[in-house]
Design a protein around this motif. Structure first.
Motif, PDB file in Angstrom:
ATOM      1  N   ILE A   7       0.833  -1.332   0.113  1.00 21.61           N
ATOM      2  CA  ILE A   7      -0.076   0.211  -0.011  1.00 21.61           C
ATOM      3  C   ILE A   7       0.909   1.198   0.171  1.00 21.61           C
ATOM      4  CG2 ILE A   7      -1.636   1.333   1.429  1.00 21.61           C
ATOM      5  CD1 ILE A   7      -2.954  -1.388   2.328  1.00 21.61           C
ATOM      6  N   LYS A   8       1.934   1.269   0.936  1.00 25.36           N
ATOM      7  CA  LYS A   8       2.917   2.589   0.890  1.00 25.36           C
ATOM      8  C   LYS A   8       3.578   2.712  -0.419  1.00 25.36           C
ATOM      9  CE  LYS A   8       3.483   2.181   5.704  1.00 25.36           C
ATOM     10  NZ  LYS A   8       4.470   1.847   6.894  1.00 25.36           N
ATOM     11  N   ALA A  49       2.628   1.667  -3.429  1.00 24.66           N
ATOM     12  CA  ALA A  49       1.690   2.235  -4.491  1.00 24.66           C
ATOM     13  C   ALA A  49       1.192   3.591  -4.182  1.00 24.66           C
ATOM     14  CB  ALA A  49       0.409   1.151  -4.322  1.00 24.66           C
ATOM     15  N   GLN A  50       1.001   3.807  -3.157  1.00 29.61           N
ATOM     16  CA  GLN A  50       0.692   5.367  -2.710  1.00 29.61           C
ATOM     17  C   GLN A  50       2.101   6.083  -3.132  1.00 29.61           C
ATOM     18  OE1 GLN A  50      -0.597   5.257   1.311  1.00 29.61           O
ATOM     19  NE2 GLN A  50      -2.726   4.723   0.743  1.00 29.61           N
ATOM     20  N   GLN A 109      -4.074   2.616  -8.070  1.00 28.25           N
ATOM     21  CA  GLN A 109      -5.230   2.654  -7.003  1.00 28.25           C
ATOM     22  C   GLN A 109      -5.495   1.153  -7.098  1.00 28.25           C
ATOM     23  OE1 GLN A 109      -6.774   4.900  -5.261  1.00 28.25           O
ATOM     24  NE2 GLN A 109      -7.694   3.075  -4.384  1.00 28.25           N
ATOM     25  N   GLU A 144      -3.681  -1.531  -7.371  1.00 26.13           N
ATOM     26  CA  GLU A 144      -2.947  -2.233  -6.651  1.00 26.13           C
ATOM     27  C   GLU A 144      -2.923  -1.763  -5.261  1.00 26.13           C
ATOM     28  OE1 GLU A 144       0.775  -4.424  -5.841  1.00 26.13           O
ATOM     29  OE2 GLU A 144      -0.628  -4.221  -7.652  1.00 26.13           O
ATOM     30  N   THR A 145      -3.388  -0.640  -4.768  1.00 23.02           N
ATOM     31  CA  THR A 145      -3.473  -0.166  -3.212  1.00 23.02           C
ATOM     32  C   THR A 145      -4.878  -0.956  -2.982  1.00 23.02           C
ATOM     33  OG1 THR A 145      -2.811   2.003  -3.541  1.00 23.02           O
ATOM     34  CG2 THR A 145      -4.308   1.659  -1.891  1.00 23.02           C
ATOM     35  N   ASP A 146      -5.760  -1.091  -3.972  1.00 23.65           N
ATOM     36  CA  ASP A 146      -7.245  -1.807  -3.244  1.00 23.65           C
ATOM     37  C   ASP A 146      -6.694  -3.436  -3.155  1.00 23.65           C
ATOM     38  OD1 ASP A 146      -8.516   0.510  -3.723  1.00 23.65           O
ATOM     39  OD2 ASP A 146      -9.394   0.119  -5.744  1.00 23.65           O
ATOM     40  N   ASN A 204      -3.993  -4.631  -2.229  1.00 22.43           N
ATOM     41  CA  ASN A 204      -3.363  -4.660  -0.883  1.00 22.43           C
ATOM     42  C   ASN A 204      -4.058  -4.576   0.299  1.00 22.43           C
ATOM     43  OD1 ASN A 204      -0.498  -5.461  -1.432  1.00 22.43           O
ATOM     44  ND2 ASN A 204      -0.359  -3.936  -2.611  1.00 22.43           N
TER      45      ASN A 204
END
Length: 150
Positions: A27-28, A30-31, A54, A56-58, A60
């Motif tokens: 998450i970190k 990807a952000q 986004q 990838e964040t979703d 994770n």
């Protein structure tokens, strides 16, 4: 034998923590990648990159949510005591391997021996539940005989 249960429980907790750490790192990253992505003259490329980050964040976040559910399930399991019949938290030895009835975490090695950490909702977990020494069942044509329950 409760020492074995505690070791298996701790191994499952470590397994879940590793999953949580990996998801949080994803998450970190990807952000960070999304924040570093600058808008270029090819605007579509920028939007596509942000959309991919986004996604990838979703992905994770979903993995982190599932790991949190596993951790909650583990917190409900007592690592102490012994069992007469197979129940959540039991270590079950069969003629075809040893099982820890807790969460699906695959093979866990403790003191040089392999145990299959299985969920009570898994096909073999359902068949193990409530069994006592001497009971038997079959899974995929393979016979299992309960040799010990702890």
């Amino acid at each position: 034998m409760s020492d074995l249960r505690k070791k298996l429980h701790d191994a499952c907790v470590n397994y879940v923590r590793k999953s949580m750490d990996a998801a949080e790192l994803g998450i970190k990253e990807a952000q960070k990648a999304s924040n570093e992505d600058t808008k270029s003259s090819a605007g579509d490329k920028y939007e596509t990159g942000r959309a991919m980050m986004q996604q990838e964040t979703d992905r994770n976040l979903t993995q982190l949510n599932e790991a949190n559910k596993l951790m909650v399930a583990l917190k409900r399991i007592s690592a102490n005591g012994t069992s007469i019949k197979a129940e959540i938290g039991s270590v079950i030895t069969t003629n075809n391997g040893s099982f820890y009835l807790a969460i699906s975490a695959g093979i866990i090695s403790v003191d040089g021996k392999n145990y299959f950490a299985v969920s009570p909702a898994s096909p073999i977990g359902v068949l193990l539940a409530g069994k006592a020494v001497g009971d038997s069942f079959s899974l995929n044509g393979k016979p299992y005989i309960i040799e010990a329950v702890n």
